[in-house]
Design a protein around this motif. Structure first.
Motif, PDB file in Angstrom:
ATOM      1  N   LEU A 116      16.572  26.178  -0.123  1.00 37.47           N
ATOM      2  CA  LEU A 116      15.360  26.414  -0.903  1.00 37.47           C
ATOM      3  C   LEU A 116      14.671  27.684  -0.419  1.00 37.47           C
ATOM      4  O   LEU A 116      14.753  28.039   0.760  1.00 37.47           O
ATOM      5  N   PRO A 117      13.951  28.382  -1.295  1.00 35.82           N
ATOM      6  CA  PRO A 117      13.236  29.596  -0.859  1.00 35.82           C
ATOM      7  C   PRO A 117      12.120  29.263   0.113  1.00 35.82           C
ATOM      8  O   PRO A 117      11.694  28.108   0.224  1.00 35.82           O
ATOM      9  N   ARG A 118      11.640  30.279   0.805  1.00 36.52           N
ATOM     10  CA  ARG A 118      10.525  30.103   1.742  1.00 36.52           C
ATOM     11  C   ARG A 118       9.239  29.832   0.975  1.00 36.52           C
ATOM     12  O   ARG A 118       8.980  30.407  -0.071  1.00 36.52           O
ATOM     13  N   ILE A 119       8.412  28.973   1.524  1.00 35.81           N
ATOM     14  CA  ILE A 119       7.111  28.699   0.950  1.00 35.81           C
ATOM     15  C   ILE A 119       6.225  29.935   1.105  1.00 35.81           C
ATOM     16  O   ILE A 119       6.284  30.646   2.121  1.00 35.81           O
ATOM     17  N   THR A 120       5.416  30.221   0.103  1.00 37.73           N
ATOM     18  CA  THR A 120       4.567  31.419   0.147  1.00 37.73           C
ATOM     19  C   THR A 120       3.080  31.095   0.134  1.00 37.73           C
ATOM     20  O   THR A 120       2.263  31.933   0.530  1.00 37.73           O
ATOM     21  N   ASP A 121       2.707  29.906  -0.306  1.00 33.06           N
ATOM     22  CA  ASP A 121       1.302  29.536  -0.423  1.00 33.06           C
ATOM     23  C   ASP A 121       0.763  29.057   0.923  1.00 33.06           C
ATOM     24  O   ASP A 121       1.254  28.070   1.477  1.00 33.06           O
ATOM     25  N   ARG A 122      -0.252  29.734   1.451  1.00 31.60           N
ATOM     26  CA  ARG A 122      -0.757  29.390   2.776  1.00 31.60           C
ATOM     27  C   ARG A 122      -1.418  28.016   2.791  1.00 31.60           C
ATOM     28  O   ARG A 122      -1.277  27.258   3.758  1.00 31.60           O
ATOM     29  N   ARG A 123      -2.135  27.671   1.743  1.00 32.08           N
ATOM     30  CA  ARG A 123      -2.783  26.361   1.695  1.00 32.08           C
ATOM     31  C   ARG A 123      -1.738  25.242   1.773  1.00 32.08           C
ATOM     32  O   ARG A 123      -1.925  24.259   2.492  1.00 32.08           O
ATOM     33  N   ALA A 124      -0.646  25.416   1.043  1.00 32.15           N
ATOM     34  CA  ALA A 124       0.413  24.409   1.078  1.00 32.15           C
ATOM     35  C   ALA A 124       1.006  24.305   2.475  1.00 32.15           C
ATOM     36  O   ALA A 124       1.298  23.201   2.967  1.00 32.15           O
ATOM     37  N   ARG A 125       1.175  25.449   3.143  1.00 31.25           N
ATOM     38  CA  ARG A 125       1.756  25.397   4.484  1.00 31.25           C
ATOM     39  C   ARG A 125       0.796  24.760   5.486  1.00 31.25           C
ATOM     40  O   ARG A 125       1.219  23.999   6.361  1.00 31.25           O
ATOM     41  N   GLN A 126      -0.492  25.066   5.367  1.00 32.60           N
ATOM     42  CA  GLN A 126      -1.454  24.436   6.269  1.00 32.60           C
ATOM     43  C   GLN A 126      -1.490  22.925   6.049  1.00 32.60           C
ATOM     44  O   GLN A 126      -1.677  22.154   6.998  1.00 32.60           O
ATOM     45  N   THR A 127      -1.298  22.507   4.812  1.00 37.58           N
ATOM     46  CA  THR A 127      -1.209  21.078   4.526  1.00 37.58           C
ATOM     47  C   THR A 127      -0.026  20.462   5.270  1.00 37.58           C
ATOM     48  O   THR A 127      -0.138  19.386   5.876  1.00 37.58           O
ATOM     49  N   LEU A 128       1.114  21.136   5.227  1.00 35.51           N
ATOM     50  CA  LEU A 128       2.292  20.649   5.941  1.00 35.51           C
ATOM     51  C   LEU A 128       2.024  20.541   7.439  1.00 35.51           C
ATOM     52  O   LEU A 128       2.448  19.573   8.090  1.00 35.51           O
ATOM     53  N   LYS A 129       1.321  21.513   7.987  1.00 32.41           N
ATOM     54  CA  LYS A 129       1.038  21.497   9.423  1.00 32.41           C
ATOM     55  C   LYS A 129       0.215  20.269   9.814  1.00 32.41           C
ATOM     56  O   LYS A 129       0.491  19.606  10.823  1.00 32.41           O
ATOM     57  N   LEU A 130      -0.805  19.985   9.031  1.00 31.86           N
ATOM     58  CA  LEU A 130      -1.657  18.840   9.369  1.00 31.86           C
ATOM     59  C   LEU A 130      -0.921  17.519   9.204  1.00 31.86           C
ATOM     60  O   LEU A 130      -1.035  16.613  10.039  1.00 31.86           O
ATOM     61  N   LEU A 131      -0.162  17.395   8.120  1.00 35.08           N
ATOM     62  CA  LEU A 131       0.615  16.177   7.927  1.00 35.08           C
ATOM     63  C   LEU A 131       1.608  15.983   9.065  1.00 35.08           C
ATOM     64  O   LEU A 131       1.835  14.852   9.521  1.00 35.08           O
ATOM     65  N   MET A 132       2.202  17.067   9.526  1.00 33.53           N
ATOM     66  CA  MET A 132       3.122  17.011  10.651  1.00 33.53           C
ATOM     67  C   MET A 132       2.425  16.457  11.901  1.00 33.53           C
ATOM     68  O   MET A 132       2.966  15.596  12.604  1.00 33.53           O
ATOM     69  N   SER A 133       1.220  16.916  12.155  1.00 27.21           N
ATOM     70  CA  SER A 133       0.499  16.504  13.349  1.00 27.21           C
ATOM     71  C   SER A 133       0.073  15.045  13.302  1.00 27.21           C
ATOM     72  O   SER A 133      -0.141  14.417  14.343  1.00 27.21           O
ATOM     73  N   LEU A 134      -0.038  14.481  12.107  1.00 30.24           N
ATOM     74  CA  LEU A 134      -0.474  13.093  11.965  1.00 30.24           C
ATOM     75  C   LEU A 134       0.621  12.091  12.340  1.00 30.24           C
ATOM     76  O   LEU A 134       0.315  10.948  12.694  1.00 30.24           O
ATOM     77  N   TRP A 135       1.895  12.509  12.247  1.00 33.05           N
ATOM     78  CA  TRP A 135       2.968  11.534  12.354  1.00 33.05           C
ATOM     79  C   TRP A 135       2.962  10.781  13.686  1.00 33.05           C
ATOM     80  O   TRP A 135       2.979   9.534  13.711  1.00 33.05           O
ATOM     81  N   ALA A 136       2.964  11.503  14.791  1.00 37.96           N
ATOM     82  CA  ALA A 136       3.106  10.847  16.095  1.00 37.96           C
ATOM     83  C   ALA A 136       1.965   9.886  16.402  1.00 37.96           C
ATOM     84  O   ALA A 136       2.224   8.733  16.790  1.00 37.96           O
ATOM     85  N   PRO A 137       0.688  10.287  16.264  1.00 38.77           N
ATOM     86  CA  PRO A 137      -0.359   9.301  16.556  1.00 38.77           C
ATOM     87  C   PRO A 137      -0.314   8.090  15.631  1.00 38.77           C
ATOM     88  O   PRO A 137      -0.627   6.974  16.060  1.00 38.77           O
ATOM     89  N   ALA A 138       0.086   8.291  14.373  1.00 34.82           N
ATOM     90  CA  ALA A 138       0.210   7.144  13.460  1.00 34.82           C
ATOM     91  C   ALA A 138       1.345   6.232  13.904  1.00 34.82           C
ATOM     92  O   ALA A 138       1.194   5.011  13.968  1.00 34.82           O
ATOM     93  N   TYR A 139       2.484   6.817  14.238  1.00 35.42           N
ATOM     94  CA  TYR A 139       3.664   6.043  14.644  1.00 35.42           C
ATOM     95  C   TYR A 139       3.396   5.285  15.943  1.00 35.42           C
ATOM     96  O   TYR A 139       3.675   4.083  16.039  1.00 35.42           O
ATOM     97  N   ILE A 140       2.856   5.985  16.925  1.00 35.90           N
ATOM     98  CA  ILE A 140       2.658   5.375  18.241  1.00 35.90           C
ATOM     99  C   ILE A 140       1.622   4.258  18.175  1.00 35.90           C
ATOM    100  O   ILE A 140       1.736   3.242  18.867  1.00 35.90           O
ATOM    101  N   SER A 141       0.600   4.431  17.344  1.00 34.16           N
ATOM    102  CA  SER A 141      -0.468   3.430  17.257  1.00 34.16           C
ATOM    103  C   SER A 141      -0.140   2.307  16.286  1.00 34.16           C
ATOM    104  O   SER A 141      -0.965   1.435  16.042  1.00 34.16           O
ATOM    105  N   GLY A 142       1.067   2.319  15.726  1.00 28.30           N
ATOM    106  CA  GLY A 142       1.498   1.220  14.878  1.00 28.30           C
ATOM    107  C   GLY A 142       1.028   1.296  13.443  1.00 28.30           C
ATOM    108  O   GLY A 142       1.162   0.314  12.698  1.00 28.30           O
ATOM    109  N   GLN A 143       0.510   2.441  13.018  1.00 26.90           N
ATOM    110  CA  GLN A 143       0.111   2.602  11.623  1.00 26.90           C
ATOM    111  C   GLN A 143       1.340   3.058  10.824  1.00 26.90           C
ATOM    112  O   GLN A 143       1.480   4.225  10.453  1.00 26.90           O
TER     113      GLN A 143
END
Length: 276
Positions: A116-143
């Motif tokens: 797939l081509p590289r993402i160009t929209d900064r807002r979309a990429r920042q969204t990906l960054k935050l969603l990425m950061s949510l995974w571990a605390p959600a997983y570890i805390s049982g959510q």
């Protein structure tokens, strides 16, 4: 204060580097004060997302998982995204994302997504960054539902907008959902391999350690012998230490004992190889 007025972008770049250095050197209270200043002074809302990512990482490191999730939700609200808090709404959101992923993929092989081509929209990429950061605390805390929703949303956004470095993380964590939630272990393994392939394609050393660690710990054992996970975890430790990710290094070092308990027939041999 003068530099913030004369060159806000430079001031932000310098102060966020300072905040990260404070976190990495254990000056956690100072780091939190720096985060607050950055959130207050950042002129661009999208810059604040980078601050929230540091906040989430610090909270995860110090086992403040609820605070990490709260910070992630606050950051997503800046982007106009409100994740369901729980219950039926959260479950429905996960199911909707899983359906959207299947629709976006269609008949394409999962491995082909690397092209797939590289993402160009900064807002979309920042969204990906935050969603990425949510995974571990959600997983570890049982959510569990939140831990499934975050990477599923990442995968869907990547399929719609293109790949970024964070997309590789999303594919890798979605692999766990495909395995444990759906029982689609071959599909899970394919998503895990896609994550590694994309990380290598983009030559991204920053996220390589966590992608290798999670693949070795949570995906590879579904399809391959435990012994094949050990060198992947060892490589994750090496990369994490070189790239300034002590949290990931700790996770990947610890996970090697999981395999060791299965591979070593005698306790003494296990202790000799895996005792700190």
């Amino acid at each position: 204060a003068v530099v913030w007025q004369s060159d806000g972008a430079l001031a932000f770049a310098l102060h966020i580097e300072q905040a990260e250095a404070e976190y990495l050197t254990g000056r956690l209270e100072e780091a939190e004060r720096s985060y607050a200043q950055l959130l207050q002074r950042a002129a661009d809302p999208l810059d604040r997302i980078d601050v929230y990512m540091l906040i989430i990482t610090q909270f995860e490191t110090t086992s403040r998982y609820a605070d990490a999730i709260r910070a992630g939700r606050e950051g997503l609200r800046l982007l106009g995204i409100e994740l369901p808090e729980g219950g039926a709404d959260l479950h429905a959101a996960v199911e909707a994302e899983l359906s959207a992923i299947r629709e976006c993929l269609g008949e394409r092989p999962i491995a082909s997504v690397v092209d797939l081509p590289r993402i160009t929209d900064r807002r979309a990429r920042q969204t990906l960054k935050l969603l990425m950061s949510l995974w571990a605390p959600a997983y570890i805390s049982g959510q569990v539902e939140l831990a499934d929703l975050a990477p599923a949303r990442m995968v869907r956004l990547s399929l719609e907008n293109g790949n970024s470095e964070e997309s590789a993380f999303g594919y890798g964590m979605h692999a766990t959902t495909a395995g444990w939630r759906l029982g689609e272990y071959e599909r899970a393994y394919e998503f895990g391999r896609l994550a590694i392939a994309l990380n290598q394609r983009l030559d991204d050393y920053r996220l390589r350690a966590v992608i290798l660690h999670r693949f070795a710990a949570l995906t590879n054992p579904w399809r391959m012998p435990f012994a094949t996970s050990l060198p992947i975890a060892q490589e994750a430790v090496r990369v994490a230490l070189e790239s300034g990710s002590p949290l990931v290094a700790g996770y990947a070092q610890f996970q090697q004992t999981w395999y060791g308990m299965q591979l070593e027939p005698e306790l003494q041999g296990f202790l000799e190889k895996y005792e700190p």
